[in-house]
Design an enzyme around this catalytic site. Structure first.
Site, short mmCIF file in Angstrom:
data_model
loop_
_atom_site.label_atom_id
_atom_site.label_comp_id
_atom_site.label_asym_id
_atom_site.label_seq_id
_atom_site.Cartn_x
_atom_site.Cartn_y
_atom_site.Cartn_z
N PHE A 1 0.86 -1.19 0.00
CA PHE A 1 0.00 0.00 0.00
C PHE A 1 0.89 1.23 0.00
CE2 PHE A 1 -2.69 3.09 2.40
CZ PHE A 1 -3.85 3.03 1.65
N ALA A 2 0.88 2.00 -1.09
CA ALA A 2 1.81 3.10 -1.25
C ALA A 2 1.09 4.44 -1.15
CB ALA A 2 2.54 2.98 -2.59
N LEU A 3 1.09 5.01 0.05
CA LEU A 3 0.46 6.30 0.31
C LEU A 3 1.49 7.33 0.76
CD1 LEU A 3 -2.01 8.16 0.74
CD2 LEU A 3 -2.29 7.12 3.00
N GLN B 1 12.56 -1.73 32.61
CA GLN B 1 12.84 -1.29 33.98
C GLN B 1 12.82 -2.45 34.96
OE1 GLN B 1 13.69 1.77 34.13
NE2 GLN B 1 13.96 2.11 36.34
N HIS C 1 13.52 -5.49 34.30
CA HIS C 1 14.73 -6.28 34.05
C HIS C 1 16.00 -5.59 34.56
CE1 HIS C 1 12.23 -8.77 31.45
NE2 HIS C 1 13.26 -9.58 31.23
N GLY D 1 19.39 -3.67 34.57
CA GLY D 1 20.50 -3.64 33.60
C GLY D 1 20.35 -4.71 32.54
N GLU E 1 0.28 3.62 10.67
CA GLU E 1 -1.19 3.58 10.63
C GLU E 1 -1.79 4.84 11.28
OE1 GLU E 1 -3.03 1.26 9.18
OE2 GLU E 1 -1.58 -0.32 8.81
N SER F 1 0.10 8.88 16.99
CA SER F 1 -0.78 9.15 18.13
C SER F 1 -1.42 10.53 18.03
CB SER F 1 0.00 9.04 19.45
OG SER F 1 0.37 7.69 19.70
#
Length: 385
Positions: free
Chosen positions: A122-124, A336, A338, A340, A363, A366
């Protein structure tokens, strides 16, 4: 709906096992090679994943929107690149033809999309027209019974492997929706060329590139629906549906990130106990779980509305905004939790964190979703008073 409930449940269970046993174990390989292995693509074809949104009479399984998003919840748990290889055939690459194509165009392309024999794109988007789609500069000038197309499209998903492009081009100079038409252009058409694959922050294996048109001559029968002026409105309808699909992928990836966080926090010890017992870790887990459930229910409700023929322009933008923003927060919390280790490529969350960032951009960003939501909300208020 072409599948009965029992058949769909079996299909969904099959996809869940496929994600767990085949896709997730190959994520590192895809990231390192920037390529989806051919055996994975072939198995996706055999499972029918390329044709889930295509009508049954053209070889697809014609899932309802509710069924499609339930499927995305599962597919989204693996690296987004896997979904992307079939994503254009499921969504933006095929749906313009499903919605507005002539019968001849449907018969020509949709059966090949459904099997994965042909990849659509899809080329927009253009270098100077991303969020402002109305400002596209690619032109289609009619000369006799031909159109001459010139312009450049940017960041086009699956461009390096696509066999046909749904191309938005300006057939009239005025800046209005009826000035934009859609053309179905074969990838081997003289005058069409593909740029080098983009080097991206994340989502390696999901290929994007420029698509360049230099006096590209196409016949009248490439015009979507056989008429000028329906390209923009069709694109917006395609994006309404596509945003809901992408929202479902966001939920799946969010669930995967939460799962990785739980796996790590229930085995990682600090101060003599599992870190999942620490209240500040629990707060991050609780917030993530709440956002996942909220996004999932918003998406399912909107999908059911679409299946019932209700306009979802407002709701799909709400779903995309909420689900993609939630994914960004959940990915950040996963790193966070995990500590380091979350910054190290040894752990999946490092890669998934980078993969997740794109969902707040494509798509419709925001900010574009916010504009759509505000516009639609104000319009509804005015219409009700």
């Amino acid at each position: 709906m072409s599948l009965d409930q029992e058949s769909f449940t079996i299909f969904l269970d099959t996809i869940q096992k496929f994600v767990d046993n085949k896709l997730i174990p190959r994520e590192k390989e895809v990231s390192e090679t920037n390529n989806i292995p051919i055996d994975i693509i072939n198995e996706m074809k055999e499972l029918g994943l390329f044709g889930i949104s295509i009508p049954q009479e053209y070889g697809g399984s014609n899932l309802s929107m509710e069924e499609e998003v339930r499927l995305t919840f599962e597919l989204g748990r693996a690296a987004p690149a896997f979904r992307s290889i079939a994503g254009t055939n499921i969504g933006i690459g095929s749906q313009a033809i499903v919605m507005s194509g002539t019968e001849e165009q449907k018969l020509k392309y949709l059966p090949q999309f459904a099997t994965g024999e042909l990849i659509g794109s899809f080329a927009l988007t253009e270098p100077d027209a991303g969020s402002d789609a109305m400002s596209i500069k690619t032109t289609a000038k009619k000369i006799g019974n031909k159109y001459i197309i010139n312009g450049t499209k940017r960041y086009i998903t699956n461009a390096p492997i696509a066999g046909v492009f749904s191309v938005m081009a300006r057939t009239k100079p005025e800046k209005k929706s009826s000035s934009i038409s859609c053309f179905l252009i074969d990838a081997h058409t003289p005058g069409l060329s593909i740029g080098k694959p983009d080097i991206k922050m994340g989502q390696r294996g999901a290929l994007t590139a420029d698509v360049i048109f230099d006096n590209c001559e196409v016949s009248e029968d490439t015009l979507l629906g056989g008429q000028e002026g329906i390209g923009f409105t069709t694109a917006m309808k395609v994006l309404d549906k596509g945003r809901l699909h992408i929202s479902g992928i966001c939920v799946g990836l969010s669930e995967r990130l939460l799962s990785e966080s739980l796996k790590f926090s229930t085995s990682r010890k600090q101060f003599g106990e599992d870190i999942c017992n620490f209240q500040l870790i629990q707060a991050m887990i609780a917030d993530s779980q709440t956002e996942i459930l909220a996004a999932k229910n918003l998406i399912l409700n909107t999908a059911i509305m679409r299946d019932n023929g209700i306009n979802i322009t407002l709701d799909s933008s709400c779903a995309k905004l909420f689900a993609s923003e939630a994914l960004g927060k959940i990915a950040d919390r996963a790193v966070q939790i995990h500590g380091g280790a979350g910054y190290m490529a040894e752990y999946p969350v490092e890669r998934l964190y980078r993969d997740a960032r794109l969902f707040r951009i494509y798509e419709g960003t925001s900010q574009i979703q916010q504009l759509i939501i505000a516009r639609e909300t104000i319009k509804r208020f005015k219409n009700s008073n």
